[in-house]
Design an enzyme around this catalytic site. Structure first.
Site, short mmCIF file in Angstrom:
data_model
loop_
_atom_site.label_atom_id
_atom_site.label_comp_id
_atom_site.label_asym_id
_atom_site.label_seq_id
_atom_site.Cartn_x
_atom_site.Cartn_y
_atom_site.Cartn_z
N GLU A 4 -2.31 6.36 1.76
CA GLU A 4 -1.96 5.00 1.30
C GLU A 4 -3.10 4.03 1.58
O GLU A 4 -3.56 3.89 2.72
CB GLU A 4 -0.67 4.52 1.99
CG GLU A 4 -0.13 3.25 1.37
CD GLU A 4 1.24 2.87 1.93
OE1 GLU A 4 2.06 3.77 2.23
OE2 GLU A 4 1.48 1.66 2.05
N LYS B 59 9.55 2.04 7.94
CA LYS B 59 8.62 2.86 7.13
C LYS B 59 7.18 2.38 7.38
O LYS B 59 6.25 3.18 7.50
CB LYS B 59 8.99 2.77 5.64
CG LYS B 59 8.19 3.66 4.73
CD LYS B 59 6.89 3.07 4.25
CE LYS B 59 6.16 4.03 3.33
NZ LYS B 59 4.83 3.56 2.92
N ASP C 17 3.58 17.50 14.54
CA ASP C 17 4.59 17.76 13.51
C ASP C 17 5.24 16.44 13.10
O ASP C 17 6.11 15.92 13.81
CB ASP C 17 5.63 18.73 14.11
CG ASP C 17 6.75 19.09 13.16
OD1 ASP C 17 6.92 18.39 12.14
OD2 ASP C 17 7.46 20.08 13.44
N HIS D 116 -2.79 -5.47 -0.26
CA HIS D 116 -2.46 -4.12 -0.72
C HIS D 116 -3.19 -3.81 -2.03
O HIS D 116 -3.82 -2.76 -2.17
CB HIS D 116 -0.95 -4.05 -0.91
CG HIS D 116 -0.44 -2.67 -1.07
ND1 HIS D 116 -0.30 -1.80 0.00
CD2 HIS D 116 -0.05 -1.98 -2.16
CE1 HIS D 116 0.16 -0.66 -0.43
NE2 HIS D 116 0.32 -0.74 -1.75
C1 MEV Z 1 4.31 -0.23 2.79
O1 MEV Z 1 3.86 1.09 2.88
C2 MEV Z 1 4.90 -0.68 4.09
C3 MEV Z 1 5.55 -2.07 4.06
O2 MEV Z 1 6.51 -2.15 3.02
C4 MEV Z 1 6.20 -2.26 5.41
C5 MEV Z 1 7.07 -3.50 5.52
O3 MEV Z 1 7.58 -3.97 4.49
O4 MEV Z 1 7.24 -3.95 6.66
C6 MEV Z 1 4.52 -3.14 3.79
#
Ligand code: MEV
Length: 438
Positions: free
Chosen positions: A85, A279, A295, A392
């Site tokens: 990513e 995530k 792992d 991003h």
């Molecule tokens: C993207 O990989 C992760 C985010 O969505 C985490 C979040 O929203 O806190 C930017």
């Protein structure tokens, strides 16, 4: 149409590639060329990778990167990360830099207990079972001693074995709940070997025990396996500074601190948000876990279960302002190893551990937790200020240009062009077309 193939695992590597190329792809020659292009030029290195799993055809690349300037308990680290990513490593590096001059990260290992269970069914007398367990328990330790010997020398071993009655949840269901210390090993093989021996001894001795199975009662071992839920194998990572030191280009410090806390509080009560929030944490954690040959599925499963420990899926991070100090922290379960497994086999894993100054498993727990906390801080910082897309999409720009067929010179010019402009698909395509039309 694809047909069943017999004995595929016994085919030579060339034959496997031929079979896949012929039966599953439209251009067999191109498939073969592509798979071989990704082979390592050194046959010995390639063999190491081939032998990790069955039916290896080629290697699957992920970028191997590093995020420098992490100060953890006053020591500096450059953290290796393997991830696809585009914005993750940049975000980690930015968070590391942010906290570098604000005291850095503070971490503590709160526990290192691993867990494994022998699950069995028994339809006889409960008191007789408990009596039998108390009698056989020393033997369960004794008969595993050939397996535990070298782990014991290193300071680990089986810590305890407890009989648990689960018949309220499932009729006849009991377990031997075993706890382990595995020192610098993740310990999966060690734990599973111990559990299988424990279950063998337990079952064999039960058959000989008077009054336990003599009147047609049944005792069946269902399975013996470690648990990836390790709520007592916990590490804490934290950052803190005075609120006024939280100056951000985009927001006044106090407002920034408030919004960070609101963002965390939302993730505490709203599972839709909590999943994405966590995530983001896993972006940092998985990248270090992969780079260090651990792992990531085990870690993911354990951490998400922990995020639900109070019955609702919730934020793993916490934030508060107290006496003018902003504090942001996380406690997570992490069962990791820095010996065994891939750690001495995969050349890049060996290198990652060297970059991390040969950490113990406890040190690696702290480094990984910091990577997760930093990633969450960076994500929330963007979300509550500029929005996530600005950074991003900037990081994604090169991927977009590659997809659109831009050459190196066009990429270089457009990276400069988009420094102060919004990156989105339409804008990038238009700018590339304009450049190509020149
Ligand atoms: C993207 O990989 C992760 C985010 O969505 C985490 C979040 O929203 O806190 C930017």
């Amino acid at each position: 149409m694809l047909t069943v193939v017999e004995g595929f695992s016994k085919f030579s590597k060339e034959d496997k590639i031929d079979w896949i190329a012929k039966n599953c792809t439209s251009n067999a020659d191109e498939t073969k060329r592509l798979l071989k292009k990704y082979w390592n030029e050194n046959p010995r290195t390639q063999r190491i990778h081939d032998e990790f799993i069955e039916n290896t055809l080629s290697n699957y690349y992920l970028p191997f990167a590093v995020a420098p300037n992490f100060k953890i308990n006053e020591k500096l680290y450059a953290i290796p990360m393997a991830i696809e990513e585009s914005s993750v490593v940049a975000a980690a590096s930015k968070a590391a830099k942010f906290w570098l001059n604000r005291g850095g990260f503070k971490t503590t290992v709160l526990g290192t207990e691993k867990v494994g269970q022998v699950h069995f069914m028994f339809d006889g007398n409960k008191t007789a079972l408990r009596q039998f367990f108390d009698e056989v328990k020393p033997l369960l330790f004794e008969t595993t001693s050939p397996i535990t010997q070298s782990m014991t020398k290193r300071g680990g071993g089986i810590q305890d074995i407890v009989l648990i009655d689960k018949t309220q949840l499932l009729s006849d269901y009991y377990q031997l709940h075993c706890t382990f210390e595995t020192v610098d090993a993740m310990g999966a093989n060690f734990i599973n070997s111990c559990l299988e021996q424990i279950s063998k001894t337990f079952e064999a001795k039960a058959r000989l025990k008077p009054n336990l199975l003599e009147h047609g009662e049944n005792l069946t071992i269902v399975m013996s396996i470690l648990s990836n839920y390790v709520p007592n194998c916990i590490v804490r990572a934290e950052v803190s500074c005075k609120v006024e030191e939280l100056n951000d280009d985009e927001l006044k410090a106090s407002l920034f601190a408030e919004k960070m806390i609101q963002a965390v509080n939302i993730a505490k009560v709203e599972p839709y948000r909590a999943v994405t929030h966590n995530k983001g944490i896993m972006n940092g954690i998985d990248a270090v876990i992969l780079a260090t040959g651990n792992d990531f599925r085990a870690v993911e499963a354990g951490i998400h279960a922990y995020a639900s420990k109070n019955g609702v899926y919730s934020s793993l991070t916490h934030a508060e302002i107290k006496d003018g100090v902003f504090k942001f922290w996380m406690e997570i379960p992490l069962a990791l190893g820095t010996v065994g497994g891939l750690t001495s086999l995969h050349p890049l894993v060996k290198l990652a551990l060297e970059i991390l100054q040969q950490p113990t498993a406890k040190e690696l727990m702290q480094i990984v937790a910091v990577a997760g906390l930093a990633q969450n801080f960076a994500a929330l910082r963007s979300l509550v200020t500029t929005g996530i897309q600005k950074g991003h999409m900037k990081m994604h720009l090169l991927n977009m240009l590659s997809q659109m067929g831009a050459n190196e010179q066009e990429k270089n010019e457009l990276v400069v062009h988009f420094k102060d402009k919004t990156v989105n698909n339409a804008n990038v395509r238009a700018a590339l077309q304009k450049l190509q039309a020149k």
